[in-house]
Motif scaffolding. Structure first.
Motif, PDB file in Angstrom:
ATOM      1  N   UNK A   1       0.533  -1.142   0.270  1.00 55.20           N
ATOM      2  CA  UNK A   1      -0.040  -0.042   0.153  1.00 55.20           C
ATOM      3  C   UNK A   1       0.902   1.593  -0.028  1.00 55.20           C
ATOM      4  N   UNK A   2       2.172   0.982   0.781  1.00 55.24           N
ATOM      5  CA  UNK A   2       2.678   2.391   1.248  1.00 55.24           C
ATOM      6  C   UNK A   2       3.431   2.241  -0.404  1.00 55.24           C
ATOM      7  N   UNK A   3       3.684   1.775  -1.066  1.00 53.51           N
ATOM      8  CA  UNK A   3       4.778   1.433  -2.301  1.00 53.51           C
ATOM      9  C   UNK A   3       3.538   2.018  -3.278  1.00 53.51           C
ATOM     10  N   UNK A   4       2.643   1.812  -3.064  1.00 56.86           N
ATOM     11  CA  UNK A   4       1.571   2.534  -4.160  1.00 56.86           C
ATOM     12  C   UNK A   4       1.268   3.983  -4.174  1.00 56.86           C
ATOM     13  N   UNK A   5       1.189   4.508  -2.679  1.00 56.84           N
ATOM     14  CA  UNK A   5       1.089   5.491  -2.519  1.00 56.84           C
ATOM     15  C   UNK A   5       2.456   6.413  -2.948  1.00 56.84           C
ATOM     16  N   UNK A   6       3.492   6.206  -2.714  1.00 53.54           N
ATOM     17  CA  UNK A   6       4.391   6.967  -2.820  1.00 53.54           C
ATOM     18  C   UNK A   6       4.261   7.212  -4.320  1.00 53.54           C
ATOM     19  N   UNK A   7       3.881   6.000  -5.146  1.00 53.47           N
ATOM     20  CA  UNK A   7       4.655   5.719  -6.309  1.00 53.47           C
ATOM     21  C   UNK A   7       3.412   7.043  -6.997  1.00 53.47           C
ATOM     22  N   UNK A   8       2.053   6.977  -6.723  1.00 54.04           N
ATOM     23  CA  UNK A   8       0.961   8.256  -7.291  1.00 54.04           C
ATOM     24  C   UNK A   8       1.896   9.362  -6.749  1.00 54.04           C
ATOM     25  N   UNK A   9       1.957   9.592  -5.498  1.00 50.22           N
ATOM     26  CA  UNK A   9       2.039  10.522  -4.883  1.00 50.22           C
ATOM     27  C   UNK A   9       3.254  11.121  -5.501  1.00 50.22           C
TER      28      UNK A   9
ATOM     29  N   UNK B   1      -4.223  13.833 -12.748  1.00 48.48           N
ATOM     30  CA  UNK B   1      -3.650  13.387 -11.699  1.00 48.48           C
ATOM     31  C   UNK B   1      -4.985  11.369 -11.888  1.00 48.48           C
ATOM     32  N   UNK B   2      -5.598  12.210 -11.604  1.00 41.24           N
ATOM     33  CA  UNK B   2      -6.396  11.144 -11.976  1.00 41.24           C
ATOM     34  C   UNK B   2      -6.070   9.936 -12.996  1.00 41.24           C
ATOM     35  N   UNK B   3      -5.042  10.280 -14.136  1.00 38.54           N
ATOM     36  CA  UNK B   3      -4.907   9.254 -15.110  1.00 38.54           C
ATOM     37  C   UNK B   3      -3.097   8.159 -14.289  1.00 38.54           C
ATOM     38  N   UNK B   4      -2.597   9.233 -13.570  1.00 34.69           N
ATOM     39  CA  UNK B   4      -1.318   8.714 -12.807  1.00 34.69           C
ATOM     40  C   UNK B   4      -1.786   7.814 -11.986  1.00 34.69           C
ATOM     41  N   UNK B   5      -2.941   8.008 -11.174  1.00 36.62           N
ATOM     42  CA  UNK B   5      -3.499   7.523 -10.032  1.00 36.62           C
ATOM     43  C   UNK B   5      -4.039   5.967 -10.576  1.00 36.62           C
ATOM     44  N   UNK B   6      -4.626   6.243 -11.720  1.00 38.69           N
ATOM     45  CA  UNK B   6      -5.245   5.017 -12.597  1.00 38.69           C
ATOM     46  C   UNK B   6      -4.081   3.976 -12.724  1.00 38.69           C
ATOM     47  N   UNK B   7      -2.978   4.576 -13.508  1.00 39.85           N
ATOM     48  CA  UNK B   7      -1.823   3.924 -14.154  1.00 39.85           C
ATOM     49  C   UNK B   7      -1.176   3.145 -12.888  1.00 39.85           C
ATOM     50  N   UNK B   8      -0.817   3.451 -11.774  1.00 36.88           N
ATOM     51  CA  UNK B   8      -0.179   3.165 -10.423  1.00 36.88           C
ATOM     52  C   UNK B   8      -1.333   2.178  -9.242  1.00 36.88           C
ATOM     53  N   UNK B   9      -2.594   2.183 -10.116  1.00 37.97           N
ATOM     54  CA  UNK B   9      -3.321   1.223  -9.524  1.00 37.97           C
ATOM     55  C   UNK B   9      -3.422  -0.275 -10.415  1.00 37.97           C
ATOM     56  N   UNK B  10      -3.200  -0.365 -11.790  1.00 34.33           N
ATOM     57  CA  UNK B  10      -2.679  -0.540 -12.747  1.00 34.33           C
ATOM     58  C   UNK B  10      -1.603  -1.889 -12.336  1.00 34.33           C
TER      59      UNK B  10
END
Lengths: 407, 271
Positions: free
Chosen positions: A47-55, A82-91
């Protein structure tokens, strides 16, 4: 608008966090699987990994967008990006959240990077300030030659009344200003160093635990008094007092005398020196004291022959720190010292200091590229170089001493 | 005051020869840190020109007892010593005794070598300078050389007396502080676990030195090593929980202890 962007930014980070965490829990903790299939990193690290990447990437994107498309001024586009980056991060998270993925190690790397970045920012800011001082000073030296500045014996930056006024460039000889600063500093240190040192000796070697517990905080209150209070104290009380005292002896002196300013400044610096010196002397190993007492030495012999030499580099550093405080002190001198430069060694005359001149040059409406304004940068640069030199000297004293006795 | 002739030596009731007189007489010595009593009434006589070892488990009060003899407990806030301690028949806790004069006669060596951050020469000359022991030009040099020779360090340092004392090895540093103590011509040397930071070779060297020094000095040594106590001392006192449980000739203590607690400690069952 920034509020909206910031809110969305935080929200999206939380989204990425929750997404990765839920995913990891769902994938890793399937009922019936044994301990041998335990994941490398617990879900929180995924979770932290995803949050850091997105942020990180959202911040990078926002910075780039502002840099290149600042003129567009749209809020919708950054929001979409920003939404796009978050989506990419989730992917990405969807692919990476596996038992073998070393999210814990990457998060450790992120943390290290973020901490490094903070110290890096401070270094950048420092260099920025130095460079700006340097370049503005260079502009000043285009108008006034460096040699005139450093060797000139007269300081009277003239104030232009109209823009088209010609002639009268003013004189920018820094010698009387530096001399004034030096004079006030020397007399302030003559008060602060001995008194501060004696307080420290008393506190660390003589005062019992109980007295120390009372005296030390009281002295530190002195350090908490705002320097502007010291300033009007110097202006309204000590200055006139010294003046009347000298008048009683038959001397007619000004209330802005070096002596008056230095007394107040010295008192202000006492707690810095006493507190630091006390720490340094308390840090001298107890077994050195015991060794001296066991040879039949008295406390004062022990202080003189063991404690002071052993603590010498620290005491030197404390004093030099006091000197740089005195050099840079502004409020006391701005209130109580003279605004006019005066080339003298007489401690009963009024002098001005570097800081007072900077304040005077920059108060009120100023033209940004007149020699008068730029002179403030040159003075600032000189002050900076002086303090830097003091620090270098202090460090080399400490080093030289350590190399000799503490190997 | 302390330089008066010892009254006991001339006492008509004392029939033994002066050499056999105890250096120290302790009667009901108690020590307190604040309200905690750490020594519970010690009675003992310490002989001169021999080595007396104080052994016992950590926290038993043996170091505190050692510091009774040079009044080093005076330098600890809240510490208090009561009872009667005589050195050569004179009460060293009397108001007339200046502790700094007493400490010039009772030297001390600590657990960790503590050379001052000064040159080797200045370390040894420290005490003589304070007490004004050098009368003529060059006497200080003589005192320094003599003390370093006595501490078996001269040959190793004679060519580098100007170097810092801290540049020596641990074992050399410990011999340097012994030289420093000897330089003020004490009568007694107190040693608080002097070998605890030394390797076996340096320890052997130190024990050899102690053996030589006892010809001229009354030596008290606190040690954790029972083997060391057995090797270097003539008398041994066993401390346990602030009390001197047993005191006697080292031979007897280690081969035929009277008290069960001593027996348990030296055989390794307690401590």
């Amino acid at each position: 608008m920034p509020m909206l962007l910031g809110g969305v930014y935080l929200f999206l980070i939380v989204m990425a966090f929750v997404f990765a965490r839920t995913l990891a829990i769902m994938r890793f903790y399937v009922p019936g699987l044994g301990a041998e299939t335990r994941p490398h990193s617990v879900p929180n690290f995924h979770a932290y990994f995803a949050a850091w990447t997105a942020g990180f990437f959202m911040l990078l994107m926002l910075a780039l967008y502002r840099l290149f498309f600042a003129a567009v001024g749209s809020v919708t586009i950054p929001l979409i990006l920003m939404a796009l980056i978050t989506a990419l991060t989730c992917l990405m998270s969807f692919k990476l959240t596996q038992r073998e993925f070393k999210a814990r190690d990457y998060v450790e790397g992120f943390v290290q990077f973020a901490l490094f970045l903070c110290s890096g920012v401070v270094i950048l800011i420092t260099f920025g300030i130095i460079l700006s001082l340097l370049f503005e000073s260079l502009r000043f030296f285009e108008k006034i030659p460096l040699t005139d500045f450093l060797t000139g014996l007269e300081w009277s930056p003239q104030i232009p009344i109209r823009e088209d006024q010609i002639g009268e460039a003013g004189s920018f000889g820094v010698v009387p200003v530096l001399l004034g600063t030096g004079l006030i500093t020397v007399f302030a240190m003559l008060i602060a160093v001995p008194i501060g040192l004696f307080i420290a000796i008393y506190l660390s070697e003589y005062a019992g635990r109980r007295r120390r517990r009372v005296i030390k905080p009281v002295i530190e209150i002195l350090a908490g008094i705002p320097s502007v209070v010291y300033g009007f104290f110097a202006l309204l009380t000590i200055g006139p007092m010294v003046q009347t005292g000298m008048a009683a002896l038959g001397f007619d002196i000004t209330a802005q005398s070096v002596v008056a300013v230095s007394i107040v400044m010295g008192v202000m610096i006492i707690p810095y020196i006493s507190s630091l010196s006390d720490d340094v002397m308390s840090g001298v190993p107890q077994i050195l004291r015991d060794g001296s007492y066991a040879l039949g030495a008295t406390p004062s012999e022990t202080v003189k022959k063991i404690i002071l030499p052993a603590a010498f580099p620290g005491l030197m550093a404390a004093s030099l720190l006091g000197v740089s405080r005195a050099l840079g002190e502004t409020m006391i001198v701005a209130l109580a010292a003279s605004k006019a430069a005066n080339l003298t060694f007489n401690p009963f005359e009024a002098v001005t200091t570097v800081t007072v001149q900077i304040v005077t040059l920059l108060t009120g409406d100023q033209e940004l590229d007149s020699a008068k304004t730029l002179a403030a940068y040159a003075l600032g640069l000189i002050l900076f170089i002086l303090t830097l030199l003091l620090n270098i000297i202090a460090i080399s004293i400490v080093r030289g001493y350590n190399a000799k006795f503490h190997r | 005051m302390i330089d008066q002739p010892a009254p006991l030596a001339t006492s008509p009731f004392n029939t033994s020869s002066p050499a056999r007189l105890p250096k120290f007489r302790c009667r009901n010595v108690q020590a307190y840190y604040g309200k905690t009593r750490v020594l519970h009434g010690i009675d003992v006589d310490i002989p001169d020109q021999s080595v007396t070892a104080l052994i016992g488990p950590s926290g038993c009060g043996k170091s505190t007892f050692l510091r009774v003899f040079n009044r080093m407990n005076d330098t600890i806030p809240n510490a208090r010593v009561t009872g009667h301690v005589e050195m050569d028949g004179i009460d060293i806790y009397s108001d007339q005794i200046d502790p700094t004069v007493l400490r010039a006669r009772v030297g001390m060596v600590f657990q960790k070598p503590n050379p001052f951050p000064k040159s080797i020469y200045d370390n040894v000359a420290y005490g003589p300078r304070i007490h004004g022991l050098a009368d003529y030009a060059g006497e200080l040099d003589d005192i320094v050389e003599h003390s370093l020779r006595r501490a078996a360090l001269w040959d190793e340092v004679k060519d580098r007396l100007g170097e810092p004392g801290t540049s020596l090895s641990n074992g050399q540093q410990q011999r340097l502080v012994i030289a420093r103590a000897i330089a003020i011509r004490p009568e007694v040397i107190l040693m608080d676990e002097p070998a605890s930071s030394l390797d076996p070779i340096a320890t052997a060297r130190l024990e050899q030195l102690i053996d030589e020094l006892k010809q001229n000095y009354c030596i008290l040594i606190v040690t954790h090593s029972m083997a060391q106590a057995a090797r270097v001392s003539e008398h041994t006192g066993f401390f346990y929980q602030g009390a001197l449980v047993e005191y006697g000739e080292t031979n007897q203590i280690f081969t035929n202890p009277v008290d069960q607690r001593t027996q348990d400690y030296i055989t390794g069952r307690t401590g």
